[in-house]
Design a protein around this motif. Structure first.
Motif, PDB file in Angstrom:
ATOM      1  N   THR A 228     -17.028 -68.051 -34.651  1.00 20.84           N
ATOM      2  CA  THR A 228     -16.542 -69.430 -34.744  1.00 20.84           C
ATOM      3  C   THR A 228     -15.398 -69.639 -33.770  1.00 20.84           C
ATOM      4  OG1 THR A 228     -14.844 -69.056 -36.438  1.00 20.84           O
ATOM      5  CG2 THR A 228     -17.107 -69.465 -37.212  1.00 20.84           C
ATOM      6  N   ALA A 229     -15.224 -70.881 -33.355  1.00 27.44           N
ATOM      7  CA  ALA A 229     -14.142 -71.210 -32.432  1.00 27.44           C
ATOM      8  C   ALA A 229     -12.782 -70.909 -33.055  1.00 27.44           C
ATOM      9  CB  ALA A 229     -14.235 -72.678 -32.029  1.00 27.44           C
ATOM     10  N   ALA A 230     -12.632 -71.183 -34.361  1.00 29.65           N
ATOM     11  CA  ALA A 230     -11.346 -70.974 -35.020  1.00 29.65           C
ATOM     12  C   ALA A 230     -10.921 -69.514 -34.989  1.00 29.65           C
ATOM     13  CB  ALA A 230     -11.408 -71.473 -36.461  1.00 29.65           C
ATOM     14  N   GLU A 231     -11.871 -68.613 -35.206  1.00 24.38           N
ATOM     15  CA  GLU A 231     -11.543 -67.183 -35.194  1.00 24.38           C
ATOM     16  C   GLU A 231     -11.128 -66.725 -33.800  1.00 24.38           C
ATOM     17  OE1 GLU A 231     -14.564 -65.603 -38.667  1.00 24.38           O
ATOM     18  OE2 GLU A 231     -15.360 -66.427 -36.805  1.00 24.38           O
ATOM     19  N   ILE A 232     -11.803 -67.225 -32.796  1.00 22.42           N
ATOM     20  CA  ILE A 232     -11.494 -66.836 -31.420  1.00 22.42           C
ATOM     21  C   ILE A 232     -10.133 -67.366 -30.992  1.00 22.42           C
ATOM     22  CG2 ILE A 232     -12.192 -67.166 -29.008  1.00 22.42           C
ATOM     23  CD1 ILE A 232     -15.128 -67.309 -30.181  1.00 22.42           C
ATOM     24  N   THR A 233      -9.899 -68.634 -31.188  1.00 23.78           N
ATOM     25  CA  THR A 233      -8.641 -69.230 -30.731  1.00 23.78           C
ATOM     26  C   THR A 233      -7.451 -68.727 -31.537  1.00 23.78           C
ATOM     27  OG1 THR A 233      -8.971 -71.190 -32.126  1.00 23.78           O
ATOM     28  CG2 THR A 233      -9.813 -71.286 -29.877  1.00 23.78           C
ATOM     29  N   ASP A 234      -7.650 -68.473 -32.831  1.00 24.91           N
ATOM     30  CA  ASP A 234      -6.545 -67.961 -33.639  1.00 24.91           C
ATOM     31  C   ASP A 234      -6.161 -66.553 -33.193  1.00 24.91           C
ATOM     32  OD1 ASP A 234      -4.884 -68.211 -36.300  1.00 24.91           O
ATOM     33  OD2 ASP A 234      -5.811 -66.222 -36.325  1.00 24.91           O
ATOM     34  N   TYR A 235      -7.161 -65.701 -32.996  1.00 26.40           N
ATOM     35  CA  TYR A 235      -6.864 -64.317 -32.621  1.00 26.40           C
ATOM     36  C   TYR A 235      -6.179 -64.261 -31.255  1.00 26.40           C
ATOM     37  CZ  TYR A 235      -7.313 -59.299 -32.094  1.00 26.40           C
ATOM     38  OH  TYR A 235      -7.020 -57.964 -31.917  1.00 26.40           O
ATOM     39  N   LEU A 236      -6.787 -64.850 -30.245  1.00 28.35           N
ATOM     40  CA  LEU A 236      -6.207 -64.800 -28.909  1.00 28.35           C
ATOM     41  C   LEU A 236      -4.901 -65.576 -28.838  1.00 28.35           C
ATOM     42  CD1 LEU A 236      -9.442 -65.294 -26.751  1.00 28.35           C
ATOM     43  CD2 LEU A 236      -8.282 -63.137 -27.287  1.00 28.35           C
ATOM     44  N   GLY A 237      -4.843 -66.694 -29.560  1.00 29.48           N
ATOM     45  CA  GLY A 237      -3.655 -67.540 -29.521  1.00 29.48           C
ATOM     46  C   GLY A 237      -2.411 -66.863 -30.040  1.00 29.48           C
ATOM     47  N   ARG A 238      -2.550 -65.945 -30.996  1.00 27.67           N
ATOM     48  CA  ARG A 238      -1.383 -65.240 -31.524  1.00 27.67           C
ATOM     49  C   ARG A 238      -0.762 -64.333 -30.459  1.00 27.67           C
ATOM     50  NH1 ARG A 238      -1.045 -65.157 -37.379  1.00 27.67           N
ATOM     51  NH2 ARG A 238      -2.648 -66.533 -38.224  1.00 27.67           N
ATOM     52  N   PHE A 239      -1.589 -63.705 -29.647  1.00 33.19           N
ATOM     53  CA  PHE A 239      -1.058 -62.892 -28.561  1.00 33.19           C
ATOM     54  C   PHE A 239      -0.359 -63.768 -27.524  1.00 33.19           C
ATOM     55  CE2 PHE A 239      -3.895 -59.881 -30.474  1.00 33.19           C
ATOM     56  CZ  PHE A 239      -3.411 -58.625 -30.135  1.00 33.19           C
ATOM     57  N   VAL A 240      -0.986 -64.891 -27.177  1.00 30.66           N
ATOM     58  CA  VAL A 240      -0.387 -65.796 -26.195  1.00 30.66           C
ATOM     59  C   VAL A 240       0.974 -66.287 -26.690  1.00 30.66           C
ATOM     60  CG1 VAL A 240      -0.633 -68.013 -25.020  1.00 30.66           C
ATOM     61  CG2 VAL A 240      -2.624 -66.501 -25.256  1.00 30.66           C
ATOM     62  N   ALA A 241       1.030 -66.707 -27.946  1.00 28.83           N
ATOM     63  CA  ALA A 241       2.276 -67.236 -28.494  1.00 28.83           C
ATOM     64  C   ALA A 241       3.376 -66.179 -28.527  1.00 28.83           C
ATOM     65  CB  ALA A 241       2.030 -67.785 -29.897  1.00 28.83           C
ATOM     66  N   ALA A 242       2.990 -64.916 -28.725  1.00 28.10           N
ATOM     67  CA  ALA A 242       3.971 -63.839 -28.817  1.00 28.10           C
ATOM     68  C   ALA A 242       4.326 -63.241 -27.460  1.00 28.10           C
ATOM     69  CB  ALA A 242       3.433 -62.737 -29.722  1.00 28.10           C
ATOM     70  N   SER A 267     -14.291 -71.041 -22.583  1.00 26.87           N
ATOM     71  CA  SER A 267     -13.397 -72.181 -22.406  1.00 26.87           C
ATOM     72  C   SER A 267     -11.956 -71.846 -22.767  1.00 26.87           C
ATOM     73  CB  SER A 267     -13.879 -73.374 -23.241  1.00 26.87           C
ATOM     74  OG  SER A 267     -13.880 -73.066 -24.627  1.00 26.87           O
ATOM     75  N   TYR A 268     -11.756 -71.053 -23.847  1.00 23.82           N
ATOM     76  CA  TYR A 268     -10.389 -70.769 -24.274  1.00 23.82           C
ATOM     77  C   TYR A 268      -9.695 -69.789 -23.328  1.00 23.82           C
ATOM     78  CZ  TYR A 268      -6.411 -70.027 -27.360  1.00 23.82           C
ATOM     79  OH  TYR A 268      -5.143 -69.968 -27.881  1.00 23.82           O
ATOM     80  N   THR A 269     -10.416 -68.773 -22.869  1.00 27.19           N
ATOM     81  CA  THR A 269      -9.793 -67.855 -21.921  1.00 27.19           C
ATOM     82  C   THR A 269      -9.435 -68.567 -20.627  1.00 27.19           C
ATOM     83  OG1 THR A 269     -11.998 -67.121 -21.208  1.00 27.19           O
ATOM     84  CG2 THR A 269     -10.850 -65.754 -22.843  1.00 27.19           C
ATOM     85  N   GLN A 270     -10.265 -69.489 -20.186  1.00 27.44           N
ATOM     86  CA  GLN A 270      -9.941 -70.232 -18.974  1.00 27.44           C
ATOM     87  C   GLN A 270      -8.732 -71.125 -19.191  1.00 27.44           C
ATOM     88  OE1 GLN A 270     -10.738 -69.910 -15.984  1.00 27.44           O
ATOM     89  NE2 GLN A 270      -9.995 -71.797 -15.048  1.00 27.44           N
ATOM     90  N   ALA A 271      -8.681 -71.808 -20.314  1.00 24.83           N
ATOM     91  CA  ALA A 271      -7.553 -72.707 -20.587  1.00 24.83           C
ATOM     92  C   ALA A 271      -6.242 -71.945 -20.707  1.00 24.83           C
ATOM     93  CB  ALA A 271      -7.818 -73.501 -21.867  1.00 24.83           C
ATOM     94  N   GLN A 272      -6.297 -70.713 -21.237  1.00 25.70           N
ATOM     95  CA  GLN A 272      -5.078 -69.929 -21.468  1.00 25.70           C
ATOM     96  C   GLN A 272      -4.820 -68.879 -20.380  1.00 25.70           C
ATOM     97  OE1 GLN A 272      -2.896 -70.542 -23.866  1.00 25.70           O
ATOM     98  NE2 GLN A 272      -4.152 -72.229 -24.658  1.00 25.70           N
ATOM     99  N   ARG A 273      -5.626 -68.863 -19.330  1.00 28.84           N
ATOM    100  CA  ARG A 273      -5.479 -67.896 -18.235  1.00 28.84           C
ATOM    101  C   ARG A 273      -5.574 -66.463 -18.751  1.00 28.84           C
ATOM    102  NH1 ARG A 273      -0.654 -70.328 -17.451  1.00 28.84           N
ATOM    103  NH2 ARG A 273       0.415 -68.388 -16.851  1.00 28.84           N
ATOM    104  N   LEU A 274      -6.576 -66.191 -19.579  1.00 30.92           N
ATOM    105  CA  LEU A 274      -6.807 -64.859 -20.103  1.00 30.92           C
ATOM    106  C   LEU A 274      -8.045 -64.255 -19.437  1.00 30.92           C
ATOM    107  CD1 LEU A 274      -6.304 -65.554 -23.924  1.00 30.92           C
ATOM    108  CD2 LEU A 274      -4.590 -64.839 -22.240  1.00 30.92           C
ATOM    109  N   GLY A 275      -8.033 -62.951 -19.247  1.00 27.32           N
ATOM    110  CA  GLY A 275      -9.144 -62.288 -18.600  1.00 27.32           C
ATOM    111  C   GLY A 275     -10.325 -62.077 -19.523  1.00 27.32           C
ATOM    112  N   TYR A 276     -11.518 -61.956 -18.948  1.00 27.12           N
ATOM    113  CA  TYR A 276     -12.700 -61.561 -19.721  1.00 27.12           C
ATOM    114  C   TYR A 276     -13.611 -60.689 -18.866  1.00 27.12           C
ATOM    115  CZ  TYR A 276     -15.281 -65.575 -17.570  1.00 27.12           C
ATOM    116  OH  TYR A 276     -15.872 -66.465 -16.705  1.00 27.12           O
ATOM    117  N   LEU A 277     -14.290 -59.748 -19.557  1.00 30.71           N
ATOM    118  CA  LEU A 277     -15.226 -58.819 -18.937  1.00 30.71           C
ATOM    119  C   LEU A 277     -16.463 -58.757 -19.818  1.00 30.71           C
ATOM    120  CD1 LEU A 277     -12.615 -56.017 -18.162  1.00 30.71           C
ATOM    121  CD2 LEU A 277     -13.607 -57.599 -16.500  1.00 30.71           C
ATOM    122  N   GLY A 278     -17.554 -59.354 -19.384  1.00 32.56           N
ATOM    123  CA  GLY A 278     -18.760 -59.416 -20.205  1.00 32.56           C
ATOM    124  C   GLY A 278     -19.497 -58.090 -20.247  1.00 32.56           C
ATOM    125  N   TRP A 279     -20.200 -57.850 -21.315  1.00 31.65           N
ATOM    126  CA  TRP A 279     -21.064 -56.667 -21.448  1.00 31.65           C
ATOM    127  C   TRP A 279     -22.516 -57.119 -21.364  1.00 31.65           C
ATOM    128  CZ3 TRP A 279     -19.775 -51.534 -21.837  1.00 31.65           C
ATOM    129  CH2 TRP A 279     -20.856 -50.668 -22.051  1.00 31.65           C
TER     130      TRP A 279
END
Length: 534
Positions: A228-242, A267-279
């Motif tokens: 879900t979008a909420a789980e993704i944004t909440d998890y990554l967002g806590r690192f960004v905020a900290a 979309s969230y990694t792009q908006a927050q300038r976070l890296g991603y590496l697909g498998w």
């Protein structure tokens, strides 16, 4: 397992556990500051790339890295083995991988895979054992801090005993620093990388503080736990905020443990300038072959997952920027637009293109040929020079194609004028196909396909193609590797059934999704040749 902790419990956990310590002095190579990753020039770097299973497919690595660069990746995460579970990659091999990454202007994330699922997976080894390996190949790593990120161990704990992750990770980082490693270190989450217990999330600040160089990046693997979008944004967002550095070190469009929300990851990694590496690039087995981005390591045969990660919204082509350490980071001028493609040699399944080459101040690295249909684009192939051979096309089909040029700094040109051509009829073949629906339920079905070689010569390597008429989609396939673009499906051989002797046959099965109608396909081609249906 995700349901053991509901989203409500996630939201009740405060940000206090993630408070980051002050930033230390930058390292000579990659370094972390303010929760962001910077390269040796001081330019911010955001990973955009994929994983490549080098240790299992060493002979594929040279071409794979070339193809990944042509598809605009700026990073590749490379699977290595300490020798505990698979064939050991020694210092000479590690040095060769790093050299090839640099030759292709790719940042190398190197990881030891033998730690996967430690505490639960038979044969998996500890992070301490992974550190032993890194020390044994240190000669290949020294001096490469500007180009290499050291990912200590893949998914270093399963679900059993995962609370030990924190102490083990701190110890591993301390030993690497004491041994003289000054690279940026990447640490994977426990719970098979998905951190559903929030062990990494809740202890990230203390782990970061345990690194005397404050040069550690955290990596979460997003599969079925993150549906879900909420789980993704909440998890990554806590690192960004900290102010703590986080990347999505693995993810896919589907998985046996659930259906990840890949669109939000993009979309969230792009908006927050976070890296991603697909498998992962290619070569998956064990029932997750659908995670292949390229069929049989062939960049001209991208699967639906490959098309999504490279050419989709917020994908690699649209968002990747080459690391400034390679000298192109300050260039923002795109190459000139390629000339109108000239079409020749049209057959039932292929065509040749040539166009006037683009020019660029830092050099054109590749060209991307795209198909235009209904206003949307899909990649057909990427090449290094101003010509391309298109293969595996559908017979008697109209194609409108155009070309982009890409330069060494990651800039893309304008799209060339398009050209339209129609492929010929499929050549006559010597094959027969039996397609049966063996089970059907609301919204889903199972199919069985038998391919017979009715000719007098063996078929060595095969790709069976058909088109669904009612919007059906393949969700999983066994004894063949699937690829689907719209209604068109390709099932390609796997290593053990590539040959069909004269008079022989191969069979494979799949599950699919359907809605309202589930008609049997009316036509099949084998390697471009029309087959009879039986």
């Amino acid at each position: 397992m995700k349901r053991l902790l509901t989203l409500l419990s996630v939201l009740l956990v405060g940000l206090s556990v993630l408070t980051a310590p002050s930033v230390a002095q930058p390292a000579a190579g990659f370094h972390v500051s303010g929760g962001r990753l910077y390269d040796a020039t001081g330019a911010e770097f955001v990973m955009r790339g994929v994983n490549h299973a080098h240790t299992w497919y060493t002979s594929r690595t040279t071409q794979a890295l070339t193809d990944l660069k042509a598809l605009r990746s700026n990073t590749v995460r490379v699977v290595l083995s300490s020798g505990d579970r698979w064939t050991r990659n020694d210092a000479a091999d590690v040095a060769n991988v790093i050299s090839q990454c640099k030759r292709n202007r790719l940042i190398c994330v190197l990881e030891v895979h033998d730690t996967t699922g430690y505490g639960e997976q038979s044969g998996a080894v500890s992070l301490a054992r992974a550190v032993d390996y890194w020390i044994s190949v240190q000669s290949a790593m020294t001096g490469q801090e500007a180009y290499v990120i050291l990912n200590i161990g893949n998914e270093p704990w399963g679900n059993t005993g995962a609370s030990a992750w924190t102490a083990d990770t701190k110890s591993a980082i301390s030993r690497l620093r004491a041994a003289g490693f000054s690279h940026t270190i990447m640490v994977d989450a426990p719970n098979w990388g998905q951190d559903w217990s929030f062990t990494m999330r809740d202890n990230a600040a203390s782990v970061f503080a345990a690194d005397p160089q404050r040069n550690t990046v955290f990596s979460v693997h997003m599969y079925g736990v993150f549906d879900t979008a909420a789980e993704i944004t909440d998890y990554l967002g806590r690192f960004v905020a900290a102010g703590l550095p986080i990347v999505v070190g693995e993810f896919g469009h589907n998985h046996s443990d659930g259906d990840p929300d890949e669109n939000t990851i993009f979309s969230y990694t792009q908006a927050q300038r976070l890296g991603y590496l697909g498998w992962s690039w290619s070569g998956n087995g064990g029932g997750v072959e659908y995670l292949d981005m390229a069929t049989e390591f062939d960049a001209s045969r991208l699967t639906s997952w490959g098309q999504r990660i490279f050419d989709g919204a917020n994908g690699i082509v649209a968002t990747s920027r080459e690391a400034a350490v390679f000298g192109g980071g300050s260039d923002t001028t795109a190459p000139t637009t390629p000339g109108t493609p000239v079409v020749s040699g049209v057959t039932g399944t292929g065509a040749s293109l040539a166009w006037t080459a683009s020019t660029d101040a830092v050099g054109v690295t590749s060209y991307q040929v795209v198909r235009i249909s209904g206003g949307a684009e899909s990649a057909l192939t990427s090449v290094a020079s101003a010509s391309a051979a298109l293969t595996n096309l559908s017979p008697s089909t109209s194609y409108t194609v155009a070309v982009y040029a890409l330069d060494a700094a990651g800039n893309r040109s304008g799209r060339s004028p398009s050209v339209t051509f129609t492929t010929g009829s499929a050549p006559a073949g010597a094959c027969a196909v039996t397609y049966r629906v063996t089970g059907q339920w609301q919204g889903g079905f199972q199919g069985d396909v038998k391919v017979q070689n009715t000719g007098t010569a063996a078929v060595n390597g095969w790709a069976l193609r058909w088109t669904f008429a009612n919007g059906q989609t393949v969700t999983q396939m066994w004894n063949a590797t699937p690829s689907q673009s719209g209604a068109a499906v390709t099932a390609s051989n796997v290593a053990y059934n590539a040959a069909i002797p004269a008079g022989g046959s191969v069979s494979f099965g799949f599950t699919g999704a359907w809605n309202s109608t589930n008609a049997v396909p009316g036509a099949f081609t084998l390697n471009g040749a029309a087959c009879s249906s039986v």
